[in-house]
Enzyme design. Structure first.
Site, PDB file in Angstrom:
ATOM      1  N   HIS A  34      -4.161  -0.473 -11.583  1.00  0.00           N
ATOM      2  CA  HIS A  34      -4.607  -1.306 -10.459  1.00  0.00           C
ATOM      3  C   HIS A  34      -4.091  -0.694  -9.163  1.00  0.00           C
ATOM      4  O   HIS A  34      -3.441   0.364  -9.182  1.00  0.00           O
ATOM      5  CB  HIS A  34      -4.135  -2.749 -10.656  1.00  0.00           C
ATOM      6  CG  HIS A  34      -2.674  -2.877 -10.938  1.00  0.00           C
ATOM      7  ND1 HIS A  34      -1.697  -2.498 -10.034  1.00  0.00           N
ATOM      8  CD2 HIS A  34      -1.996  -3.310 -12.042  1.00  0.00           C
ATOM      9  CE1 HIS A  34      -0.502  -2.723 -10.554  1.00  0.00           C
ATOM     10  NE2 HIS A  34      -0.654  -3.210 -11.782  1.00  0.00           N
ATOM     11  N   HIS A  37      -0.430   0.584  -8.984  1.00  0.00           N
ATOM     12  CA  HIS A  37      -0.217   1.928  -9.539  1.00  0.00           C
ATOM     13  C   HIS A  37      -0.733   2.991  -8.563  1.00  0.00           C
ATOM     14  O   HIS A  37      -0.098   4.015  -8.350  1.00  0.00           O
ATOM     15  CB  HIS A  37      -0.986   2.096 -10.859  1.00  0.00           C
ATOM     16  CG  HIS A  37      -0.554   1.184 -11.967  1.00  0.00           C
ATOM     17  ND1 HIS A  37      -1.353   0.175 -12.450  1.00  0.00           N
ATOM     18  CD2 HIS A  37       0.585   1.129 -12.698  1.00  0.00           C
ATOM     19  CE1 HIS A  37      -0.729  -0.449 -13.444  1.00  0.00           C
ATOM     20  NE2 HIS A  37       0.453   0.102 -13.612  1.00  0.00           N
ATOM     21  N   LYS A 150       8.084  -3.630  -7.724  1.00  0.00           N
ATOM     22  CA  LYS A 150       7.676  -4.747  -8.581  1.00  0.00           C
ATOM     23  C   LYS A 150       8.649  -4.906  -9.754  1.00  0.00           C
ATOM     24  O   LYS A 150       8.998  -6.009 -10.141  1.00  0.00           O
ATOM     25  CB  LYS A 150       6.254  -4.475  -9.091  1.00  0.00           C
ATOM     26  CG  LYS A 150       5.814  -5.293 -10.276  1.00  0.00           C
ATOM     27  CD  LYS A 150       5.183  -6.567  -9.838  1.00  0.00           C
ATOM     28  CE  LYS A 150       4.874  -7.522 -10.967  1.00  0.00           C
ATOM     29  NZ  LYS A 150       4.591  -6.944 -12.245  1.00  0.00           N
ATOM     30  N   GLN A 154      14.185  -2.200 -13.124  1.00  0.00           N
ATOM     31  CA  GLN A 154      13.859  -0.918 -13.749  1.00  0.00           C
ATOM     32  C   GLN A 154      14.150   0.236 -12.784  1.00  0.00           C
ATOM     33  O   GLN A 154      14.755   1.246 -13.164  1.00  0.00           O
ATOM     34  CB  GLN A 154      12.388  -0.916 -14.152  1.00  0.00           C
ATOM     35  CG  GLN A 154      11.856   0.427 -14.584  1.00  0.00           C
ATOM     36  CD  GLN A 154      10.433   0.323 -15.101  1.00  0.00           C
ATOM     37  OE1 GLN A 154      10.219  -0.073 -16.231  1.00  0.00           O
ATOM     38  NE2 GLN A 154       9.457   0.665 -14.279  1.00  0.00           N
ATOM     39  N   SER A 186      -0.469  -6.928 -11.406  1.00  0.00           N
ATOM     40  CA  SER A 186       0.134  -6.576 -12.691  1.00  0.00           C
ATOM     41  C   SER A 186      -0.986  -6.410 -13.710  1.00  0.00           C
ATOM     42  O   SER A 186      -1.984  -7.139 -13.665  1.00  0.00           O
ATOM     43  CB  SER A 186       1.070  -7.706 -13.149  1.00  0.00           C
ATOM     44  OG  SER A 186       1.345  -7.570 -14.536  1.00  0.00           O
TER      45      SER A 186
HETATM   46  P1  AMP Z   1       3.474  -0.375 -15.587  1.00  0.00           P
HETATM   47  O1  AMP Z   1       2.186   0.299 -15.887  1.00  0.00           O
HETATM   48  O2  AMP Z   1       3.388  -1.854 -15.481  1.00  0.00           O
HETATM   49  O3  AMP Z   1       4.601   0.100 -16.469  1.00  0.00           O
HETATM   50  O4  AMP Z   1       3.881   0.097 -14.128  1.00  0.00           O
HETATM   51  C1  AMP Z   1       3.982   1.455 -13.807  1.00  0.00           C
HETATM   52  C2  AMP Z   1       4.624   1.597 -12.451  1.00  0.00           C
HETATM   53  O5  AMP Z   1       3.822   0.916 -11.477  1.00  0.00           O
HETATM   54  C3  AMP Z   1       6.023   0.965 -12.370  1.00  0.00           C
HETATM   55  O6  AMP Z   1       6.872   1.791 -11.590  1.00  0.00           O
HETATM   56  C4  AMP Z   1       5.748  -0.355 -11.694  1.00  0.00           C
HETATM   57  O7  AMP Z   1       6.861  -0.854 -10.975  1.00  0.00           O
HETATM   58  C5  AMP Z   1       4.635   0.026 -10.754  1.00  0.00           C
HETATM   59  N1  AMP Z   1       3.873  -1.172 -10.358  1.00  0.00           N
HETATM   60  C6  AMP Z   1       3.299  -2.075 -11.183  1.00  0.00           C
HETATM   61  N2  AMP Z   1       2.739  -3.083 -10.465  1.00  0.00           N
HETATM   62  C7  AMP Z   1       2.984  -2.805  -9.164  1.00  0.00           C
HETATM   63  C8  AMP Z   1       2.669  -3.452  -7.938  1.00  0.00           C
HETATM   64  N3  AMP Z   1       2.004  -4.616  -7.894  1.00  0.00           N
HETATM   65  N4  AMP Z   1       3.074  -2.862  -6.791  1.00  0.00           N
HETATM   66  C9  AMP Z   1       3.757  -1.689  -6.815  1.00  0.00           C
HETATM   67  N5  AMP Z   1       4.077  -1.030  -7.930  1.00  0.00           N
HETATM   68  C10 AMP Z   1       3.700  -1.565  -9.101  1.00  0.00           C
END
Ligand code: AMP
Length: 282
Positions: A34, A37, A150, A154, A186
């Protein structure tokens, strides 16, 4: 844009780029991409010559009763989105290649930083995260790696790991991207039905309310947490996992709002667990 599924091929490609003097930026993701990312991807493009995006739903960071099997996946749509960005390579390995039979090497940070917040409710989660991120660092050889605010805890853990294990990598944190109405983007938002999606606004709204109260002079952490809880509990489908306020540097306990504090929430709507956070500085 190249797509690599094989660990060894990805590593050889990255080592080769590095030998040519190219600076590599890595954006680790679990896919179903999204705009949140993509803001990491854009940031990586501004910092580095080569951008690598990993897409891997990492089984070792999911607990036995969590959503590993149902986690949304759409590699083809992800590929299209990344082709439109300045991305040089996608790394989408199989779990079998990442964790060969008999796999037993783990990277684990101990202490409050991993035991609080999501570490408290998702046992073993951060051990899976630090292990897979270490592997991705060794495979993709990034100069810089990009993580979203977000997942604030982590990002803190990865920064500490990089410092303590001497990874020659700079971690860049990217701000939270939100929907127009405030909901943090998310991949898990697709699980929400219409009513849950409406009620989920209480996360960002309660954080904003807490920020407002702090700006108006409220310094008492228990009272702020109470205010947030009250707002969230008014949403009929919301089930609070945690509402916490800690020191934003090291997740140390705080009784008064002073300096920089992290207000962090995890709330379940049905089976969908959402997180959000805000840093308040006074
Ligand atoms: P994920 O695919 O959920 O593991 O997220 C991959 C990366 O994208 C991680 O570093 C998350 O913190 C970041 N991320 C996910 N959602 C958001 C968001 N709404 N805004 C900024 N970064 C995000």
């Amino acid at each position: 844009m190249q797509v690599f599924n094989d660990v060894k091929e990805m590593q050889n490609w990255c080592l080769n780029k590095k030998r040519q003097g190219q600076k590599i930026g890595l954006v680790p993701t679990m896919g179903y991409l999204h705009a949140g990312h993509l803001s990491l991807v854009k940031e990586a493009g501004r910092h580095c010559d080569i951008v690598v995006v990993s897409i891997f739903v990492n089984p070792t960071q999911f607990g036995p009763n969590e959503d590993f099997d149902s986690y949304p996946r759409d590699v083809e749509s992800d590929r299209k989105k990344l082709a439109e960005e300045k991305v040089d390579a996608i790394f989408a390995p199989s779990a079998r290649d990442m964790y060969r039979e008999g796999y037993n090497s783990w990277v684990e940070l101990k202490g409050e930083i991993t035991s609080k917040l999501c570490g408290g409710s998702r046992e073993g989660h951060f051990r899976g995260v630090t292990t897979v991120v270490s592997k991705l660092f060794n495979i993709c050889q990034p100069d810089k790696a990009f993580f979203g605010q977000k997942d604030a805890q982590q990002a803190m853990i990865i920064e500490k790991m990089v410092q303590e294990l001497n990874f020659p990598i700079t971690i860049v944190r990217v701000p939270i991207v939100r929907e127009a109405d405030g909901l943090a983007l998310s991949s898990r938002n697709v699980y929400l039905d219409e009513e849950q999606r409406r009620q989920a606004l209480v996360l960002s709204r309660s954080l904003q309310k807490a920020r407002q109260l702090a700006e108006d002079g409220e310094r008492n952490v228990s009272r702020l947490k109470q205010e947030i809880r009250k707002m969230i509990e008014a949403a009929t489908q919301a089930n609070i996992d945690y509402v916490e306020i800690y020191d934003a540097e090291d997740l140390g306990d705080v009784e008064e709002i002073r300096g920089s504090v992290l207000i962090a929430l995890a709330v379940k709507f049905g089976n969908t667990r959402l997180i959000d956070n805000l840093i308040v500085e006074v």
